[in-house]
Motif scaffolding. Structure first.
Motif, PDB file in Angstrom:
ATOM      1  N   VAL A   1       6.677  -6.394   8.495  1.00 24.64           N
ATOM      2  CA  VAL A   1       6.939  -7.211   9.684  1.00 24.64           C
ATOM      3  C   VAL A   1       6.390  -8.596  10.037  1.00 24.64           C
ATOM      4  N   GLY A   2       4.546  -9.118   9.630  1.00 20.55           N
ATOM      5  CA  GLY A   2       4.851 -10.013   9.432  1.00 20.55           C
ATOM      6  C   GLY A   2       4.725 -11.145   8.400  1.00 20.55           C
ATOM      7  N   ASP A   3       6.136 -10.845   7.632  1.00 17.50           N
ATOM      8  CA  ASP A   3       6.094 -10.535   6.242  1.00 17.50           C
ATOM      9  C   ASP A   3       7.981 -11.782   6.750  1.00 17.50           C
ATOM     10  N   ARG A   4       8.050 -11.132   7.582  1.00 15.20           N
ATOM     11  CA  ARG A   4       9.408 -11.900   8.542  1.00 15.20           C
ATOM     12  C   ARG A   4      10.092 -10.972   7.860  1.00 15.20           C
ATOM     13  N   VAL A   5      10.259  -9.601   7.270  1.00 15.53           N
ATOM     14  CA  VAL A   5      11.331  -8.584   6.762  1.00 15.53           C
ATOM     15  C   VAL A   5      11.639  -8.004   7.710  1.00 15.53           C
ATOM     16  N   ARG A   6      13.269  -8.355   7.749  1.00 18.47           N
ATOM     17  CA  ARG A   6      13.624  -7.721   9.688  1.00 18.47           C
ATOM     18  C   ARG A   6      14.779  -6.683   9.085  1.00 18.47           C
ATOM     19  N   GLU A   7      15.338  -6.861   7.990  1.00 18.49           N
ATOM     20  CA  GLU A   7      16.211  -6.108   7.090  1.00 18.49           C
ATOM     21  C   GLU A   7      16.713  -5.782   5.841  1.00 18.49           C
ATOM     22  N   VAL A   8      16.430  -4.397   5.678  1.00 16.76           N
ATOM     23  CA  VAL A   8      16.775  -3.956   4.145  1.00 16.76           C
ATOM     24  C   VAL A   8      17.177  -2.879   4.022  1.00 16.76           C
ATOM     25  N   ASP A   9      18.046  -3.659   2.595  1.00  8.84           N
ATOM     26  CA  ASP A   9      19.442  -3.015   2.448  1.00  8.84           C
ATOM     27  C   ASP A   9      19.277  -2.039   1.805  1.00  8.84           C
ATOM     28  N   VAL A  10      18.248  -1.441   1.473  1.00  7.70           N
ATOM     29  CA  VAL A  10      18.583  -0.181   0.823  1.00  7.70           C
ATOM     30  C   VAL A  10      16.757   0.460   1.096  1.00  7.70           C
ATOM     31  N   VAL A  11      16.806   1.947   1.707  1.00  8.01           N
ATOM     32  CA  VAL A  11      15.401   2.171   1.556  1.00  8.01           C
ATOM     33  C   VAL A  11      14.695   3.249   0.550  1.00  8.01           C
ATOM     34  N   VAL A  12      13.917   3.630  -0.157  1.00  7.46           N
ATOM     35  CA  VAL A  12      14.232   4.618  -0.859  1.00  7.46           C
ATOM     36  C   VAL A  12      12.689   5.510  -0.152  1.00  7.46           C
ATOM     37  N   THR A  13      13.112   6.644  -0.029  1.00  6.15           N
ATOM     38  CA  THR A  13      11.375   7.345  -0.119  1.00  6.15           C
ATOM     39  C   THR A  13      11.178   8.737  -1.093  1.00  6.15           C
ATOM     40  N   THR A  14      10.045   8.505  -1.303  1.00 11.53           N
ATOM     41  CA  THR A  14       9.917   8.767  -2.631  1.00 11.53           C
ATOM     42  C   THR A  14       9.883  10.554  -2.625  1.00 11.53           C
ATOM     43  N   THR A  15       9.457  10.713  -1.425  1.00 12.47           N
ATOM     44  CA  THR A  15       9.130  12.678  -1.122  1.00 12.47           C
ATOM     45  C   THR A  15      10.216  13.179   0.408  1.00 12.47           C
ATOM     46  N   GLY A  16      10.715  13.999   0.560  1.00 13.07           N
ATOM     47  CA  GLY A  16      12.255  14.324   1.805  1.00 13.07           C
ATOM     48  C   GLY A  16      11.322  14.847   2.686  1.00 13.07           C
TER      49      GLY A  16
ATOM     50  N   VAL B   1      20.389  -6.270  -3.838  1.00 13.93           N
ATOM     51  CA  VAL B   1      19.972  -5.823  -2.091  1.00 13.93           C
ATOM     52  C   VAL B   1      18.771  -5.522  -2.426  1.00 13.93           C
ATOM     53  N   SER B   2      17.810  -5.527  -1.404  1.00 13.61           N
ATOM     54  CA  SER B   2      16.088  -5.296  -0.722  1.00 13.61           C
ATOM     55  C   SER B   2      16.312  -3.766  -0.700  1.00 13.61           C
ATOM     56  N   VAL B   3      14.991  -3.711  -1.473  1.00 12.37           N
ATOM     57  CA  VAL B   3      14.162  -2.385  -1.451  1.00 12.37           C
ATOM     58  C   VAL B   3      13.171  -2.112  -1.243  1.00 12.37           C
ATOM     59  N   LEU B   4      13.532  -0.997  -0.076  1.00 14.07           N
ATOM     60  CA  LEU B   4      12.163  -0.774   0.702  1.00 14.07           C
ATOM     61  C   LEU B   4      11.396   0.395  -0.382  1.00 14.07           C
ATOM     62  N   VAL B   5      10.387   0.669  -1.219  1.00 17.41           N
ATOM     63  CA  VAL B   5      10.065   2.577  -1.477  1.00 17.41           C
ATOM     64  C   VAL B   5       8.791   2.309  -0.148  1.00 17.41           C
ATOM     65  N   VAL B   6       9.206   3.691  -0.296  1.00 18.91           N
ATOM     66  CA  VAL B   6       8.069   4.213   0.419  1.00 18.91           C
ATOM     67  C   VAL B   6       7.221   5.884   0.179  1.00 18.91           C
TER      68      VAL B   6
ATOM     69  N   GLY C   1       0.918  -1.594   0.056  1.00 17.85           N
ATOM     70  CA  GLY C   1      -0.100  -0.198  -0.355  1.00 17.85           C
ATOM     71  C   GLY C   1       1.121   1.380   0.232  1.00 17.85           C
ATOM     72  N   SER C   2       1.573   1.243   1.235  1.00 16.47           N
ATOM     73  CA  SER C   2       2.116   2.726   1.030  1.00 16.47           C
ATOM     74  C   SER C   2       3.438   2.245   0.865  1.00 16.47           C
ATOM     75  N   MET C   3       3.760   1.540   1.037  1.00 17.29           N
ATOM     76  CA  MET C   3       5.535   1.068   0.809  1.00 17.29           C
ATOM     77  C   MET C   3       5.528  -0.248  -0.619  1.00 17.29           C
ATOM     78  N   VAL C   4       6.305  -0.324  -1.206  1.00 16.16           N
ATOM     79  CA  VAL C   4       6.743  -1.587  -1.669  1.00 16.16           C
ATOM     80  C   VAL C   4       8.381  -2.588  -1.671  1.00 16.16           C
ATOM     81  N   TYR C   5       8.416  -3.125  -1.704  1.00 14.78           N
ATOM     82  CA  TYR C   5       9.703  -4.095  -1.432  1.00 14.78           C
ATOM     83  C   TYR C   5      10.401  -4.755  -2.331  1.00 14.78           C
ATOM     84  N   PHE C   6      10.890  -4.674  -2.385  1.00 11.92           N
ATOM     85  CA  PHE C   6      11.642  -5.645  -3.625  1.00 11.92           C
ATOM     86  C   PHE C   6      12.932  -6.615  -2.856  1.00 11.92           C
TER      87      PHE C   6
END
Length: 302
Positions: free
Chosen positions: A222-237, A204-209, A191-196
């Motif tokens: 967290v329920g999907d057992r994602v505990r670590e993300v290599d790169v977080v990308v936020t489309t706004t700042g 690398v694992s990427v989470l786009v916010v 929804g508000s995040m996309v996980y690659f």
């Protein structure tokens, strides 16, 4: 608690009140049973029984309200529980007196409580990063069946605590193996995040916010057992994005953070141009355009 409801009947709609009732009821009914069947020294078993019983009592409410519950809550409560009790007692006694004292004196008097509060916060932040399974609806039902099976054997067969321990252990292990999901292996939209995810070397694992860190989206991640993300990308700042990143950093181990050129996020690297990130199944392309307050993100499959 009945008296509180008589004073304010609307408390029954309060999640905090529901959690208190569930935990208290489970501590009274379940903790003695757990303390009886769990082996080990009483000094360890009794606090463990109370902690597990409290989690049993609040689990249905938390699952329905917040989503999957991490098993890290049990060791976290064991570590933070004694400090929380001292802080509550300190606040109801010394804290009241300190409120009448000058600020400098009150700060000295309240220093031990502040130290314990920092300990509790540190345990919470640390436990959020532990790679432990989460309890979802399926696993919750499986563990409930394990407990009921052990109780039935203990009460109705007269075979003793050891057989009950064996039944609970076997059913609980089966529930963990069958019901705990594997981390996502493909792109997942929350929804508000996309996980690659990353699936091989050089990726690398990427989470786009793309929006605020909604509680349901973060709980699902967290329920999907994602505990670590290599790169977080936020489309706004902006401020909302900064809050979202802070929420993520409290729940996950975050590597690097990429944001727009004009971002307000501490520790983020500004993307001024195009950055390509290799992930499972393709490349995540992050680009800044004429609007330096936003990023455009696309995915190029192999």
């Amino acid at each position: 608690m009945s008296g509180l409801v008589l004073i304010d009947p609307f408390l029954v709609d309060s999640v905090g009140f529901q959690l208190s009732v569930g935990a208290s009821l489970a501590i009274l009914l379940v903790a003695p049973l757990l303390a009886e069947v769990v082996p080990g020294p009483r000094l360890f078993v009794e606090p463990l029984a109370v902690t597990v019983a409290a989690q049993v009592g609040v689990a249905p409410i938390m699952l329905a309200t917040f989503g999957p519950v991490s098993l890290s809550t049990i060791p976290a409560n064991l570590l933070a529980g004694p400090a929380a009790g001292v802080v509550m007692t300190w606040g109801l006694s010394v804290g009241i007196v300190a409120s009448w004292l000058p600020d400098v004196v009150a700060g000295v008097v309240q220093w031990p409580a502040g130290l314990l509060v920092r300990w509790i916060g540190g345990v919470a932040s640390w436990a959020a990063r532990w790679p432990l399974p989460t309890i979802g609806p399926r696993l919750g039902i499986g563990l409930a069946c394990a407990g009921l099976a052990g109780w039935f054997v203990r009460v109705h067969t007269g075979r003793g605590a050891r057989l009950a321990q064996l039944v609970v252990t076997v059913v609980a292990v089966v529930a963990l193996v069958v019901a705990v999901p594997a981390p996502p292996s493909t792109t997942t939209d929350y929804g508000s995040m996309v996980y690659f995810p990353a699936s091989g070397p050089g990726e690398v694992s990427v989470l786009v916010v793309t929006g605020p860190a909604r509680m349901d989206a973060l709980a699902a991640l967290v329920g999907d057992r994602v505990r670590e993300v290599d790169v977080v990308v936020t489309t706004t700042g902006g401020y909302t994005a900064r809050l979202a990143i802070d929420e993520l950093a409290g729940a996950l181990v975050v590597g690097s953070i990429l944001g727009p050129p004009l971002h307000q996020i501490r520790g983020a690297v500004a993307v001024d141009g195009v950055v390509k990130l290799a992930a499972a199944g393709g490349v995540v392309v992050v680009a800044s355009g004429d609007d330096r307050t936003r990023l455009a993100v696309s995915f190029d499959p192999h």
